[in-house]
Write an enzyme that holds these catalytic residues in place. Structure first.
Site, short mmCIF file in Angstrom:
data_model
loop_
_atom_site.label_atom_id
_atom_site.label_comp_id
_atom_site.label_asym_id
_atom_site.label_seq_id
_atom_site.Cartn_x
_atom_site.Cartn_y
_atom_site.Cartn_z
N ARG A 17 -1.69 6.77 9.53
CA ARG A 17 -1.66 6.23 8.15
C ARG A 17 -1.78 7.35 7.12
NH1 ARG A 17 -3.95 0.71 8.18
NH2 ARG A 17 -3.16 -0.29 10.06
N CYS A 77 -7.86 -10.84 0.83
CA CYS A 77 -7.95 -10.43 2.23
C CYS A 77 -8.08 -11.64 3.16
CB CYS A 77 -9.14 -9.50 2.45
SG CYS A 77 -9.28 -9.03 4.17
N LYS A 79 -3.72 1.28 14.82
CA LYS A 79 -3.72 2.17 13.66
C LYS A 79 -4.37 3.51 14.00
CE LYS A 79 -6.13 -0.79 11.12
NZ LYS A 79 -7.07 -1.46 10.19
N CYS A 96 -15.26 -3.20 -0.41
CA CYS A 96 -13.88 -3.47 0.00
C CYS A 96 -13.31 -4.60 -0.85
CB CYS A 96 -13.83 -3.81 1.48
SG CYS A 96 -14.40 -5.49 1.81
N CYS A 145 -13.83 -1.80 6.13
CA CYS A 145 -12.90 -1.09 5.22
C CYS A 145 -13.62 -0.25 4.17
CB CYS A 145 -11.97 -2.08 4.55
SG CYS A 145 -10.97 -2.99 5.73
N ARG A 192 0.86 -1.20 0.00
CA ARG A 192 0.00 0.00 0.00
C ARG A 192 0.89 1.24 0.00
NH1 ARG A 192 -3.92 -0.10 4.98
NH2 ARG A 192 -4.97 -1.74 3.81
N LYS A 210 -5.94 7.17 11.96
CA LYS A 210 -6.29 7.70 10.64
C LYS A 210 -6.73 9.16 10.71
CE LYS A 210 -7.51 3.17 8.96
NZ LYS A 210 -8.58 2.29 8.45
N CYS A 237 -16.38 -8.42 5.75
CA CYS A 237 -16.34 -8.76 7.18
C CYS A 237 -16.65 -7.48 7.97
CB CYS A 237 -14.98 -9.36 7.56
SG CYS A 237 -13.72 -8.13 7.93
FE1 SRM Z 1 -8.99 -2.01 6.11
C1 SRM Z 1 -7.69 -4.64 7.78
C2 SRM Z 1 -8.18 -3.36 3.19
C3 SRM Z 1 -9.71 0.92 4.61
C4 SRM Z 1 -10.74 -1.01 8.89
N1 SRM Z 1 -8.02 -3.68 5.60
C5 SRM Z 1 -7.53 -4.64 6.44
C6 SRM Z 1 -6.70 -5.67 5.66
C7 SRM Z 1 -5.27 -5.21 5.65
C8 SRM Z 1 -6.85 -7.12 6.13
C9 SRM Z 1 -5.89 -7.67 7.15
O1 SRM Z 1 -5.71 -7.06 8.21
O2 SRM Z 1 -5.34 -8.74 6.89
C10 SRM Z 1 -7.36 -5.52 4.26
C11 SRM Z 1 -6.50 -5.92 3.07
C12 SRM Z 1 -7.38 -6.41 1.94
C13 SRM Z 1 -6.66 -6.61 0.68
O3 SRM Z 1 -6.58 -7.77 0.22
O4 SRM Z 1 -6.20 -5.63 0.10
C14 SRM Z 1 -7.86 -4.10 4.32
N2 SRM Z 1 -8.82 -1.33 4.27
C15 SRM Z 1 -8.56 -2.06 3.16
C16 SRM Z 1 -8.78 -1.28 1.89
C17 SRM Z 1 -7.82 -1.64 0.77
C18 SRM Z 1 -10.24 -1.46 1.46
C19 SRM Z 1 -10.61 -1.02 0.08
O5 SRM Z 1 -11.32 -1.79 -0.55
O6 SRM Z 1 -10.22 0.05 -0.37
C20 SRM Z 1 -8.63 0.14 2.45
C21 SRM Z 1 -7.21 0.62 2.44
C22 SRM Z 1 -7.09 1.98 3.02
C23 SRM Z 1 -5.76 2.62 2.88
O7 SRM Z 1 -5.39 2.93 1.75
O8 SRM Z 1 -5.12 2.87 3.90
C24 SRM Z 1 -9.07 -0.07 3.89
N3 SRM Z 1 -9.96 -0.31 6.68
C25 SRM Z 1 -10.24 0.73 5.86
C26 SRM Z 1 -11.22 1.58 6.47
C27 SRM Z 1 -11.85 2.80 5.82
C28 SRM Z 1 -11.09 4.05 6.12
O9 SRM Z 1 -10.08 4.04 6.82
O10 SRM Z 1 -11.53 5.08 5.63
C29 SRM Z 1 -11.52 1.03 7.70
C30 SRM Z 1 -12.59 1.54 8.69
C31 SRM Z 1 -12.19 2.77 9.39
C32 SRM Z 1 -11.47 2.44 10.65
O11 SRM Z 1 -10.28 2.20 10.59
O12 SRM Z 1 -12.11 2.38 11.70
C33 SRM Z 1 -10.72 -0.16 7.82
N4 SRM Z 1 -9.13 -2.67 8.04
C34 SRM Z 1 -9.95 -2.15 9.00
C35 SRM Z 1 -9.87 -2.98 10.17
C36 SRM Z 1 -10.65 -2.77 11.50
C37 SRM Z 1 -9.97 -1.79 12.38
C38 SRM Z 1 -10.63 -1.70 13.73
O13 SRM Z 1 -10.61 -0.63 14.34
O14 SRM Z 1 -11.17 -2.69 14.22
C39 SRM Z 1 -9.00 -4.04 9.85
C40 SRM Z 1 -8.57 -5.20 10.77
C41 SRM Z 1 -7.65 -4.78 11.87
O15 SRM Z 1 -7.10 -3.69 11.87
O16 SRM Z 1 -7.49 -5.59 12.77
C42 SRM Z 1 -8.56 -3.82 8.49
FE1 SF4 Z 2 -10.98 -7.56 4.34
FE2 SF4 Z 2 -12.95 -7.17 6.04
FE3 SF4 Z 2 -11.48 -5.12 5.22
FE4 SF4 Z 2 -13.14 -6.24 3.55
S1 SF4 Z 2 -13.73 -5.20 5.46
S2 SF4 Z 2 -11.02 -5.73 3.11
S3 SF4 Z 2 -13.07 -8.35 4.15
S4 SF4 Z 2 -10.76 -6.79 6.45
#
Ligand code: SRM
Ligand code: SF4
Length: 576
Positions: free
Chosen positions: A144, A438, A208, A432, A481, A75, A210, A477
């Site tokens: 981030r 993922c 993390k 997502c 995201c 990323r 943001k 899930c």
């Molecule tokens: Fe996310 C984890 C993809 C935005 C909340 N996110 C992941 C992981 C890395 C899975 C993992 O931990 O193994 C995913 C990788 C998937 C893949 O195959 O690429 C993933 N997140 C993404 C992306 C690529 C989704 C998309 O379709 O665009 C976004 C990348 C953002 C970036 O460029 O930095 C992405 N993730 C978000 C957002 C939205 C936002 O930030 O605006 C959220 C919700 C906002 C927040 O953070 O509260 C988000 N991602 C999570 C979480 C839950 C965090 C939590 O507080 O519980 C995880 C899991 C974790 O951190 O344990 C996670």
């Molecule tokens: Fe993966 Fe869940 Fe984030 Fe979708 S919402 S990219 S399934 S961690």
């Protein structure tokens, strides 16, 4: 810091890593496996990467007793989401040379590459470095990628918030030389033990973090979903930013079955002047660093720190203690939308900008729709920039008068304008990544939502709602995201082909939605929503948005800020 409970193991991984080095380099160089150790899996996140495996072939490989089909996701850190035409071409080439041939625009205004095998991780990082970009802190327990309002038509305001996004990103960037040493094979820091992380220290943040910047009336960055936000207050007469309302404690992630986890919309902390914003960001980070939960990562985000320690008043007083100036009172503002403004606009600086809808942010050629090739051809003649949006879309930005006809010709030749004529539902959709990359996905998302929308479009058209904008978001899930809990319709993966359906969020991103039905099989989603959409078409008030209607019509209760997210649910089981 809370010391009474046992620290989470990630805390010692960070502390003992010698500022994010650990054994990562040796493991990247080890040809015997495509993977890396559990400790390095945690550390590599701070370098912008995740170890993944192709889940489509996981069980087949298990049967054959083969190692998982490992590869890395990478990323980029692009505060404000802007790249030059030259960088676009370089990144496009990197996708073809080292990754799976696609560029993935994320919900946080940057790119991800998928499918990079370990042996080419260093060359990939080096190629990224040559484009003058990096992946530092794109993931991990740090601040981030910083997002900002994407539409550059209000050119000066946009330039100012973009600069602030960059300034905050730089200021909060880890200072360790680990990234350069490991990936670029730079000289080792003579004595890395003497290194310092002036803001983070050895343990970085508990989780993390943001940061985003919004410019009302557009809430394109979904400001209330993030740990820290700045709402620009623009003087109507001078059109200059007079300062920012600061927001804290938003977040989306939760865990199915854990009611102590929930999405939460941010609070307003106060108001600061433009030249105070970076300092405010630093102090908010420092308070989270001190008080965030380091035992339970599911309770470690800033939203829980605020909830568990006395709310926004407590948090404000802690931040205020560290600031040299007093935060002001919140200033009035109004958000009307959180979508992107599609099509052509002319900026106040005379440059032209074209916002395109990109399905699920995936830049690739599909059949006759040669999006990747088109953007490549455009980049070859483009004298401006490309800007990614928080809604996974793309702006071909800063086009000069002279160059506009040539760009328009390519846009027509490759039929990119088709993306602008999609239905209101599709143009306001986010999904997502989910399967197959993922590791946390419970259900499909990027590979499913586009088809589900096609079916829902029939219902919308039958009700004369073709162009009505309804925000619709799917994630594989509950981690959130695609920010599904802020969609007027939200789908959250519960298991294979099974989704929780949420309704009732505000169209402008200020109110969460509520669970409407649990564990709905994919095939039953359209029959479930059809009567509600029809009811909306027949009985909505003038100008009433779908989310507001579903509350007024009694399908769901209105959500509060978040802690009560799992309460007041009208229906739960799909069978009810
Ligand atoms: Fe996310 C984890 C993809 C935005 C909340 N996110 C992941 C992981 C890395 C899975 C993992 O931990 O193994 C995913 C990788 C998937 C893949 O195959 O690429 C993933 N997140 C993404 C992306 C690529 C989704 C998309 O379709 O665009 C976004 C990348 C953002 C970036 O460029 O930095 C992405 N993730 C978000 C957002 C939205 C936002 O930030 O605006 C959220 C919700 C906002 C927040 O953070 O509260 C988000 N991602 C999570 C979480 C839950 C965090 C939590 O507080 O519980 C995880 C899991 C974790 O951190 O344990 C996670
Ligand atoms: Fe993966 Fe869940 Fe984030 Fe979708 S919402 S990219 S399934 S961690």
């Amino acid at each position: 810091m809370s010391t009474d409970k046992k620290l989470h193991k990630n805390e010692s991984i960070k502390t003992e890593s010698n500022f994010l080095r650990g054994n990562l380099e040796a493991e990247i160089d080890d040809p015997l496996t495509g993977g890396i150790s559990d400790d390095s899996i945690q550390l590599i996140k701070f370098h912008g990467s995740y170890l993944q495996d192709d889940r489509d072939v996981r069980s087949e490989r298990r049967k054959k007793k083969l190692e998982k089909a490992f590869s890395f996701m990478l990323r980029l850190r692009i505060p404000g989401g802007k790249v030059t035409a030259k960088q676009w071409l370089d990144l496009d080439k990197i996708a073809d040379t080292y990754a799976n041939g696609t560029l993935r625009i994320t919900t946080r205004q940057t790119f991800q590459f998928h499918g990079i095998i370990k042996s080419v991780m260093k060359p990939t990082m080096q190629a990224i470095n040559e484009t003058l970009l990096d992946t530092i802190a794109a993931c991990g327990d740090v601040n981030r990628n910083v997002m900002c309002y994407a539409n550059p038509h209000a050119s000066e305001v946009h330039a100012e918030v973009e600069k602030l996004a960059k300034d905050i990103s730089e200021h909060l960037l880890p200072k360790t030389g680990a990234w350069h040493e490991i990936w670029l094979e730079d000289e080792l820091v003579a004595d890395s033990k003497q290194e310092e992380e002036p803001i983070y220290g050895k343990t970085y943040l508990p989780r993390k973090f943001k940061t985003v910047i919004a410019v009302p009336p557009s809430n394109d960055v979904d400001i209330f979903a993030h740990d820290l936000g700045f709402i620009a207050i623009v003087d109507e007469k001078t059109e200059k930013i007079t300062g920012y309302n600061v927001t804290v404690g938003g977040g989306m992630g939760m865990t199915h079955g854990r009611e102590d986890t929930y999405p939460r919309t941010a609070d307003i902390l106060g108001f600061c002047k433009p030249n105070q914003a970076v300092e405010v960001a630093e102090k908010v980070v420092l308070v989270q660093k001190e008080f965030g939960n380091r035992s339970d990562r599911a309770q470690a985000r800033l939203k829980y720190t605020i909830e568990h320690n006395g709310g926004i008043e407590w948090f404000r007083s802690e931040v205020q203690k560290l600031l040299k100036f007093k935060l002001g009172e919140e200033k009035p503002y109004e958000f009307t939308t959180m979508g992107d403004e599609y099509g052509w606009v002319k900026g106040t600086d005379g440059k032209h900008h074209l916002t395109l809808y990109i399905q699920s942010g995936r830049v690739k050629d599909t059949g006759k729709y040669k999006l990747k090739t088109a953007l490549q051809e455009i980049a070859k003649i483009h004298d401006g920039t490309f800007i990614m949006t928080a809604n996974q879309n793309l702006i071909i930005a800063e086009i000069s008068d002279e160059n506009k006809p040539a760009i328009e010709k390519l846009v027509n030749e490759y039929q990119l304008f088709k993306s602008l004529h999609h239905t209101g539902l599709r143009l306001n959709s986010i999904s997502c990544v989910a399967l197959p990359t993922c590791g946390l996905a419970l259900a499909e998302s990027e590979r499913y939502l586009p088809d589900l929308i096609t079916e829902l479009e029939e219902v919308m058209k039958a009700n004369s709602l073709r162009d009505d904008a309804i925000t619709i978001r799917m994630t594989g899930c509950p981690n959130g995201c695609g920010r599904p809990y802020l969609g007027e319709i939200g789908f959250v993966g519960k298991g294979p082909n099974s989704y929780n359906v949420y309704l009732g969020a505000a169209f402008n991103g200020t109110r969460l939605n509520k669970l409407y039905r649990e564990s709905v099989p994919g095939d039953n989603i359209v029959p479930l929503l059809k009567p509600i959409i029809t009811d909306y078409a027949n009985n909505r008030l003038k100008g009433e948005h779908f989310g507001d209607f579903t509350i007024r019509a009694g399908y769901v209760n209105a959500a509060d800020q978040g802690p009560g997210f799992h309460e007041d649910i009208k229906y739960k089981s799909y069978l009810n």
